[in-house]
Motif scaffolding. Structure first.
Motif, PDB file in Angstrom:
ATOM      1  N   TRP A  74       0.811  -1.216   0.000  1.00 18.30           N
ATOM      2  CA  TRP A  74       0.000   0.000   0.000  1.00 18.30           C
ATOM      3  C   TRP A  74       0.846   1.268   0.000  1.00 18.30           C
ATOM      4  O   TRP A  74       0.397   2.314  -0.471  1.00 18.30           O
ATOM      5  N   TRP A  75       2.067   1.219   0.529  1.00 15.44           N
ATOM      6  CA  TRP A  75       2.908   2.417   0.543  1.00 15.44           C
ATOM      7  C   TRP A  75       3.281   2.870  -0.868  1.00 15.44           C
ATOM      8  O   TRP A  75       3.602   4.033  -1.084  1.00 15.44           O
ATOM      9  N   GLU A  76       3.216   1.945  -1.835  1.00 18.55           N
ATOM     10  CA  GLU A  76       3.543   2.312  -3.208  1.00 18.55           C
ATOM     11  C   GLU A  76       2.414   3.113  -3.864  1.00 18.55           C
ATOM     12  O   GLU A  76       2.641   3.758  -4.891  1.00 18.55           O
ATOM     13  N   THR A  77       1.207   3.060  -3.295  1.00 18.62           N
ATOM     14  CA  THR A  77       0.095   3.824  -3.877  1.00 18.62           C
ATOM     15  C   THR A  77       0.284   5.333  -3.707  1.00 18.62           C
ATOM     16  O   THR A  77      -0.380   6.114  -4.390  1.00 18.62           O
ATOM     17  N   LEU A 188       3.766  -4.635  10.308  1.00 21.82           N
ATOM     18  CA  LEU A 188       2.720  -3.678   9.973  1.00 21.82           C
ATOM     19  C   LEU A 188       2.878  -2.392  10.775  1.00 21.82           C
ATOM     20  O   LEU A 188       2.734  -1.278  10.247  1.00 21.82           O
ATOM     21  N   LEU A 189       3.201  -2.521  12.061  1.00 22.88           N
ATOM     22  CA  LEU A 189       3.383  -1.345  12.904  1.00 22.88           C
ATOM     23  C   LEU A 189       4.568  -0.508  12.433  1.00 22.88           C
ATOM     24  O   LEU A 189       4.485   0.729  12.368  1.00 22.88           O
ATOM     25  N   VAL A 190       5.670  -1.174  12.075  1.00 22.56           N
ATOM     26  CA  VAL A 190       6.864  -0.443  11.644  1.00 22.56           C
ATOM     27  C   VAL A 190       6.612   0.285  10.325  1.00 22.56           C
ATOM     28  O   VAL A 190       6.960   1.468  10.174  1.00 22.56           O
ATOM     29  N   MET A 191       5.999  -0.406   9.359  1.00 27.38           N
ATOM     30  CA  MET A 191       5.787   0.246   8.068  1.00 27.38           C
ATOM     31  C   MET A 191       4.789   1.411   8.191  1.00 27.38           C
ATOM     32  O   MET A 191       4.953   2.443   7.530  1.00 27.38           O
ATOM     33  N   GLY A 481      -3.034  -4.807   5.972  1.00 27.03           N
ATOM     34  CA  GLY A 481      -2.229  -5.354   4.882  1.00 27.03           C
ATOM     35  C   GLY A 481      -0.800  -4.852   4.886  1.00 27.03           C
ATOM     36  O   GLY A 481      -0.410  -3.986   5.658  1.00 27.03           O
ATOM     37  N   GLY A 482      -0.001  -5.417   3.976  1.00 27.58           N
ATOM     38  CA  GLY A 482       1.363  -4.972   3.769  1.00 27.58           C
ATOM     39  C   GLY A 482       2.413  -5.968   4.185  1.00 27.58           C
ATOM     40  O   GLY A 482       3.465  -6.104   3.534  1.00 27.58           O
TER      41      GLY A 482
END
Length: 504
Positions: A74-77, A188-191, A481-482
């Motif tokens: 999702w960070w790529e969105t 998930l928490l770190v990202m 997610g992720g």
């Protein structure tokens, strides 16, 4: 494991073969197996498998139904290469993730230990003794000196006829799965922390840049007011008001610089670096835009949320511990055998080496232990109920997180649109006021009011854009997610994931 008493009648049969010894044990084992089989049936009937009873909605109340699942990466969105690189670096270097991975190693080792009790234990032993009585030769005929040397193999095994050991192994397996889900939760928490701090950094720098530009414009206004004051076209009060506005704008910059520095430090630590190297973290120059998030369905949400998956695995472990505790009421059967050779010297006379075989069996059952077995079952039953309540609470909270994130993002998007319109109006109003002031058609006060309005609206618009990005990150975090993108190859416990009970 219980140790077999060496004085049992079955422990030695000189001159007999191991097959004959086994035949002598056959009747005992059959009787024990029958008793333990009945115990197993009773155990299975007495213990319940707890499952969450939470009704899942067909869709989220704060959003229209969507069949499309959220993006994994999702960070790529956000289409920001710097953010993408930071997330990938954190997934490989973050210390919290490495600590969680060590907990998985510990849990897997515990699973191996628990499963090992299901199989026989085989060991090797060697022994020797030299006993001298000190008596005369005549008396040694009744109490001889002996010297013994020997070696052999030892086998011990607890037959798990009541299912106690299998339940313990199942509990350890579920706990290992919970530890793996714990790693996913940390990922998930770190990202999400990386993305939140990154957009906080971007927002602080954008606000500081806006304030510097506005401060420069207000300094120019102050210069013009001073010039007009020198020729008598402006009062001292006008100069003081212009100085106040210019200084107020400059005063808002240091806190934003502090916020940017703190965000850089946090990102540096999250990617496994140190705070003094944080200056190398430079955000992209482009403006990040909050994407439209695909929400998916509530039922699939629970398959993505690592915290819910961990709670379900802990419930599986509690169910298995409950079965393990119930089996404490019933008999336990132990078998042991030794096989080897020993040499014997009697009063100096070497009798040579001979093969020896020892076979033993033990059937143990609690009769009175001052309430210990009942207390063990109460502890397991309470643990099962607690795990069930935690799982149901985790499911409800996961749904709540998504609903809250959806409402927050929707309202913030509307606010951002309104502020964008207000910004355009404020810029037009300031331009018009500046033109009127330059022509002498208005005094300084309307111009300063227009500048203050533009400053407030632009700062609020920047803040809203930052909040919208942070709300998007929070929504992705709530959706769970992720972590799948960085999942390692199949692990020893991965094959059991398909056996997990339904979360609905």
């Amino acid at each position: 494991m219980l140790r077999l008493p060496p004085s049992l009648p079955l422990t030695r049969y000189a001159g007999q073969t191991p097959l004959q010894h086994a035949e002598r044990l056959f009747d005992v084992i059959v009787g024990a197996a029958l008793a333990a089989s009945i115990a197993l049936v009773l155990t299975g009937c007495a213990t319940e498998v707890a499952k969450p009873s939470v009704n899942l909605p067909a869709g989220f109340a704060a959003s229209t139904a969507s069949e499309m699942e959220p993006e994994a990466a999702w960070w790529e969105t956000f289409k920001d290469p710097v953010l993408t690189d930071l997330v990938r670096r954190a997934m490989h270097e973050n210390r919290d993730i490495k600590i969680a991975a060590e907990r998985v190693r510990t849990a897997r080792a515990g699973e191996t230990i628990s499963r090992s009790w299901l199989f026989p234990s085989i060991g090797m032993s060697a022994f020797g003794s030299d006993r001298s009585s000190g008596y005369s030769t005549a008396k040694k005929q009744g109490y001889p000196d002996t010297e013994t040397v020997g070696a052999g193999l030892d086998v011990s095994w607890e037959l798990d006829l009541s299912g106690r050991l299998r339940a313990g192994a199942a509990a350890a397996e579920a706990e290992a799965l919970a530890a793996e889900d714990g790693v996913r939760g940390v990922r998930l928490l770190v990202m999400s922390d990386i993305a939140s701090n990154y957009f906080t950094l971007v927002g602080a720098l954008r606000q500081a840049e806006t304030l510097r530009a506005i401060s420069t414009a207000q300094d120019e206004t102050l210069r013009l007011v001073n010039a007009r004051h020198r020729v008598g076209l402006a009062t001292s009060f006008d100069v003081e008001r212009a100085q106040t506005d210019a200084a107020s704008a400059r005063a808002q910059i240091p806190p934003l610089e502090t916020l940017a520095a703190v965000s850089r430090h946090r990102i540096a630590v999250l990617i496994g670096d140190q705070a003094f190297n944080a200056t190398s973290i430079q955000p992209s120059r482009g403006n990040a835009v909050a994407p439209e998030v695909r929400k998916g369905q509530p039922a699939t949400l629970l398959q993505r949320r690592p915290d819910v998956l961990a709670l379900m695995a802990q419930l599986d472990a509690a169910n298995a511990r409950r079965k393990q505790a119930a089996a404490e009421w019933f008999p336990r059967l132990f078998l042991g055998a030794s096989y080897g050779r020993q040499g014997l010297e009697l009063n100096g006379l070497d009798l040579g080496a001979a093969r020896f075989t020892n076979v033993a069996g033990l059937l143990a059952m609690p009769i009175f232990n001052a309430g210990r077995t009942r207390a063990i079952n109460e502890v397991a039953e309470s643990g099962q109920r607690e795990a069930l309540l935690r799982a149901e609470d985790g499911i409800v909270r996961a749904l709540e997180d998504v609903e809250n994130a959806l409402v927050t993002q929707t309202q913030e998007r509307q606010r951002a649109q309104s502020l964008q319109s207000a910004t355009e109006s404020a810029e037009a109003a300031l331009s018009h006021a500046q033109s009127l002031y330059d022509r002498g058609q208005i005094d300084l006060l309307p111009l300063l009011d227009a500048q203050r309005a533009r400053l407030a609206v632009r700062l609020n618009a920047n803040d809203s854009n930052t909040r919208l990005l942070l709300d998007s990150v929070q929504l992705y975090k709530a959706l769970g997610g992720g972590w799948q993108v960085f999942e390692q190859p199949a692990t020893p416990t991965a094959a059991t994931k398909a056996d997990r009970p339904s979360l609905s």
